[in-house]
Structures are given as C-alpha cells and as structure tokens.
Design a protein around this motif. Structure first.
Motif, PDB file in Angstrom:
ATOM      1  N   PHE A  27       0.829  -1.214   0.000  1.00  0.00           N
ATOM      2  CA  PHE A  27       0.000   0.000   0.000  1.00  0.00           C
ATOM      3  C   PHE A  27       0.861   1.261   0.000  1.00  0.00           C
ATOM      4  O   PHE A  27       0.513   2.260  -0.632  1.00  0.00           O
ATOM      5  CB  PHE A  27      -0.955   0.002   1.203  1.00  0.00           C
ATOM      6  CG  PHE A  27      -1.999  -1.092   1.158  1.00  0.00           C
ATOM      7  CD1 PHE A  27      -2.353  -1.689  -0.049  1.00  0.00           C
ATOM      8  CD2 PHE A  27      -2.641  -1.523   2.311  1.00  0.00           C
ATOM      9  CE1 PHE A  27      -3.323  -2.689  -0.105  1.00  0.00           C
ATOM     10  CE2 PHE A  27      -3.606  -2.516   2.270  1.00  0.00           C
ATOM     11  CZ  PHE A  27      -3.944  -3.107   1.070  1.00  0.00           C
ATOM     12  N   THR A  30       2.044   2.055  -3.429  1.00  0.00           N
ATOM     13  CA  THR A  30       0.987   2.300  -4.423  1.00  0.00           C
ATOM     14  C   THR A  30       0.065   3.447  -4.019  1.00  0.00           C
ATOM     15  O   THR A  30      -1.070   3.505  -4.482  1.00  0.00           O
ATOM     16  CB  THR A  30       0.149   1.018  -4.634  1.00  0.00           C
ATOM     17  OG1 THR A  30      -0.308   0.545  -3.351  1.00  0.00           O
ATOM     18  CG2 THR A  30       0.948  -0.075  -5.301  1.00  0.00           C
ATOM     19  N   ASN A  31       0.555   4.345  -3.176  1.00  0.00           N
ATOM     20  CA  ASN A  31      -0.347   5.412  -2.731  1.00  0.00           C
ATOM     21  C   ASN A  31      -0.296   6.666  -3.603  1.00  0.00           C
ATOM     22  O   ASN A  31      -0.832   7.693  -3.234  1.00  0.00           O
ATOM     23  CB  ASN A  31      -0.144   5.744  -1.241  1.00  0.00           C
ATOM     24  CG  ASN A  31       1.205   6.380  -1.006  1.00  0.00           C
ATOM     25  OD1 ASN A  31       1.955   6.617  -1.955  1.00  0.00           O
ATOM     26  ND2 ASN A  31       1.528   6.659   0.242  1.00  0.00           N
ATOM     27  N   THR A  33      -0.224   8.041  -8.028  1.00  0.00           N
ATOM     28  CA  THR A  33      -0.793   7.696  -9.336  1.00  0.00           C
ATOM     29  C   THR A  33       0.146   6.729 -10.047  1.00  0.00           C
ATOM     30  O   THR A  33       1.345   6.972 -10.120  1.00  0.00           O
ATOM     31  CB  THR A  33      -0.959   8.968 -10.181  1.00  0.00           C
ATOM     32  OG1 THR A  33      -1.689   9.911  -9.405  1.00  0.00           O
ATOM     33  CG2 THR A  33      -1.713   8.677 -11.470  1.00  0.00           C
ATOM     34  N   ASP A  37      -2.592  -1.012 -12.857  1.00  0.00           N
ATOM     35  CA  ASP A  37      -3.381  -1.362 -11.678  1.00  0.00           C
ATOM     36  C   ASP A  37      -2.653  -2.436 -10.869  1.00  0.00           C
ATOM     37  O   ASP A  37      -1.873  -3.224 -11.422  1.00  0.00           O
ATOM     38  CB  ASP A  37      -4.755  -1.892 -12.103  1.00  0.00           C
ATOM     39  CG  ASP A  37      -5.592  -0.812 -12.773  1.00  0.00           C
ATOM     40  OD1 ASP A  37      -5.430   0.373 -12.428  1.00  0.00           O
ATOM     41  OD2 ASP A  37      -6.402  -1.152 -13.655  1.00  0.00           O
ATOM     42  N   PRO A  54      -5.962   1.647   4.904  1.00  0.00           N
ATOM     43  CA  PRO A  54      -6.085   2.615   3.804  1.00  0.00           C
ATOM     44  C   PRO A  54      -5.326   2.109   2.575  1.00  0.00           C
ATOM     45  O   PRO A  54      -4.166   1.700   2.700  1.00  0.00           O
ATOM     46  CB  PRO A  54      -5.414   3.884   4.369  1.00  0.00           C
ATOM     47  CG  PRO A  54      -5.255   3.657   5.830  1.00  0.00           C
ATOM     48  CD  PRO A  54      -5.268   2.189   6.065  1.00  0.00           C
ATOM     49  N   HIS A  55      -5.985   2.111   1.435  1.00  0.00           N
ATOM     50  CA  HIS A  55      -5.309   1.631   0.224  1.00  0.00           C
ATOM     51  C   HIS A  55      -5.983   2.188  -1.020  1.00  0.00           C
ATOM     52  O   HIS A  55      -7.146   2.581  -0.975  1.00  0.00           O
ATOM     53  CB  HIS A  55      -5.312   0.094   0.178  1.00  0.00           C
ATOM     54  CG  HIS A  55      -6.684  -0.517   0.081  1.00  0.00           C
ATOM     55  ND1 HIS A  55      -7.478  -0.737   1.179  1.00  0.00           N
ATOM     56  CD2 HIS A  55      -7.402  -0.941  -0.983  1.00  0.00           C
ATOM     57  CE1 HIS A  55      -8.624  -1.288   0.791  1.00  0.00           C
ATOM     58  NE2 HIS A  55      -8.605  -1.409  -0.513  1.00  0.00           N
ATOM     59  N   GLN A  56      -5.235   2.185  -2.107  1.00  0.00           N
ATOM     60  CA  GLN A  56      -5.748   2.721  -3.379  1.00  0.00           C
ATOM     61  C   GLN A  56      -5.694   1.686  -4.484  1.00  0.00           C
ATOM     62  O   GLN A  56      -5.721   2.027  -5.661  1.00  0.00           O
ATOM     63  CB  GLN A  56      -4.911   3.935  -3.799  1.00  0.00           C
ATOM     64  CG  GLN A  56      -4.976   5.069  -2.804  1.00  0.00           C
ATOM     65  CD  GLN A  56      -4.135   6.258  -3.263  1.00  0.00           C
ATOM     66  OE1 GLN A  56      -3.826   6.397  -4.436  1.00  0.00           O
ATOM     67  NE2 GLN A  56      -3.768   7.112  -2.334  1.00  0.00           N
ATOM     68  N   ILE A  57      -5.563   0.420  -4.127  1.00  0.00           N
ATOM     69  CA  ILE A  57      -5.440  -0.639  -5.132  1.00  0.00           C
ATOM     70  C   ILE A  57      -6.524  -1.686  -4.875  1.00  0.00           C
ATOM     71  O   ILE A  57      -7.326  -1.537  -3.950  1.00  0.00           O
ATOM     72  CB  ILE A  57      -4.039  -1.304  -5.076  1.00  0.00           C
ATOM     73  CG1 ILE A  57      -3.815  -1.942  -3.693  1.00  0.00           C
ATOM     74  CG2 ILE A  57      -2.951  -0.290  -5.408  1.00  0.00           C
ATOM     75  CD1 ILE A  57      -2.618  -2.877  -3.636  1.00  0.00           C
TER      76      ILE A  57
END
Ligand code: PGA
Length: 249
Positions: A27, A30-31, A33, A37, A54-57
């Motif tokens: 995470f 990958t936080n 842009t 994916d 908390p994660h964006q993937i």
C-alpha cells in the motif's frame, strides 16, 4: 487501451504480523498515481484486516463459495457477498490448485464467477493446461474449452479478468516461451470473442501467471495480448513484487 494489472496471489501464506506488514508495504508503494493497476489477494484469514487498511489498489479473495445463496448452511464456505462485505474488490476463481485439489470443474468455476459478479466483485478466472496436456499438443484445446466452460455470459471487460496459468509453470521456475504465451493469449482472446463478442474480448484483460519473477517480468509482460501478471511466490516479498511492477513504469 488495456491497462496492465499486476496481481499478487499470496495463496495459503502469511500469519497476521507478516501479512499485515506485507500489505502495508504494498500500500505504501501504491499510494500515488500509477500507470498500471495493482491487486493483492491475501488469505481469507487476513482479508478483512487488509481491506480495512487505507489503500488505493485492489484487494481480493482467492476463492468464493459456489453455494447458491449469500448465507445459509454451507459450513466452512465464505460467500461472494461476505467477501464484498469485507471490503474486497476482486476474487480469484478456478485457480489450478483448486481445480486439482478440490476437483473444481468448469461449471463450478463459472458459477463462482457468476456469484462474484453478482456480488459486485471482479473475478480473476484462471485457466491453464497441465504438462501432459501441453506435451500431447492439447494446450490450446484445453485452455479454450476452459474459457468456454468457465466464463459466464454476464462477463464484461469491466467486471471480469482472465488469467492464463500453465499448471507446469506454477511454482516451478519454468516459463513458456514468449511465442507460446503469445499463441495461447491470442487463442484465449479469440475464444472470448466467440463467447462474449469481439468488443468485450478486445478490452478484457488476460494476465499471464506461472513463475513470473523480476528477471522475466519485462519480457513476459511485453508479449502481445498479455495484460498483466498473476504472481504467486514472488508476491510474498515486497522487493520482488515491486521489482516486477516497476518494469511497467
Ligand atoms: P507462482 O504462482 O508465481 O508462484 O508460479 C502463480 C500462481 O499460482 O498464481
């Protein structure tokens, strides 16, 4: 344009401390842009905790129940709705280890994929031939039959991902030639076009899996019709997983 997907299949690995540390490391990487994916699939024991960080993937399960209901008398099973409720976005279905060790047929895999899509999860539907099937010249026939049998009619490029994983390449350090990968991925896409139409087939992501490592990732991921990787062993070390991902910057 198909965006590449770098996916980690942790399989039955990681106790809590190691698994949460690995998830946090992914995470953290990958936080921002990214031009691709990323997805991690921890074991069910950690899925809820990982998905709550908390994660964006993508965060996915490795399987869902085939049961016809979201809940009920299915001891030991976890439904797609339950996986979704934990905060997951994806689930692997039909991995060769489940096809072999749990006798999962194409029909079971298709039903699981349907359940996943119905619950709002993206199934990563796995297909792949054994060594005996490849040596008998049957690889394309086997894999295209699995596509016909395992991909539900409700699949679209947005709600479904395919992973081609030759069984003999999983965990062995052996990989097919790039020509063989291109041939199978092309055949998979052609079969998807027959089943779902060419618009969907053109956009659907087809991952390669089986002994993807930092040293071979760039080459495998540059093969035509390869839209990402499903990574087992090398997804358990952040250095290796991220070295694979970094080939796509
Ligand atoms: P491997 O596993 O990368 O360890 O070969 C891939 C998989 O089974 O998904």
């Amino acid at each position: 344009m198909r965006r590449k997907l770098i996916a980690g299949n942790w399989k039955m690995n990681c106790l809590k401390a190691d698994g949460l540390a690995l998830a946090k490391a992914v995470f953290d990487k990958t936080n921002g842009t990214l031009p691709f994916d990323v997805l991690i699939c921890p074991p069910m024991s950690l899925l809820g905790q990982v998905a709550a960080m908390p994660h964006q993937i993508g965060v996915g399960a490795q399987d869902v129940a085939v049961a016809p209901k979201a809940n009920g008398a299915f001891t030991g099973d976890v439904s797609a709705e339950m996986v979704k409720d934990l905060g997951a976005s994806h689930t692997i279905v039909g991995h060769s280890e489940r096809r072999a060790m749990h006798h999962e047929t194409d029909e079971i895999v298709r039903t699981k994929a349907e359940r996943a899509i119905g619950a709002g999860l993206i199934p990563v539907i796995c297909v792949g031939e054994t060594l005996a099937e490849r040596e008998a010249g049957q690889a394309i026939a086997v894999v295209t039959k699995q596509i016909r049998g395992s991909v539900p009619a409700s699949a679209t490029a947005e709600n479904c991902v395919i992973a081609y994983e030759p069984v003999w390449a999983i965990g062995t350090g052996k990989v097919p030639t790039t020509a063989d990968v291109a041939e199978i991925h092309g055949a998979v896409r052609a079969e998807l076009a027959k089943v779902l139409g060419s618009d969907i087939a053109d956009q659907m992501r087809i991952l390669y899996g089986g002994s993807v490592k930092p040293a071979n990732a760039k080459e495998l991921l540059s093969v035509s019709d390869v839209d990402g990787a499903l990574i087992g062993g090398a997804s358990l070390k952040i250095e290796d997983f991220w070295a694979i991902a970094e080939t796509q910057f």
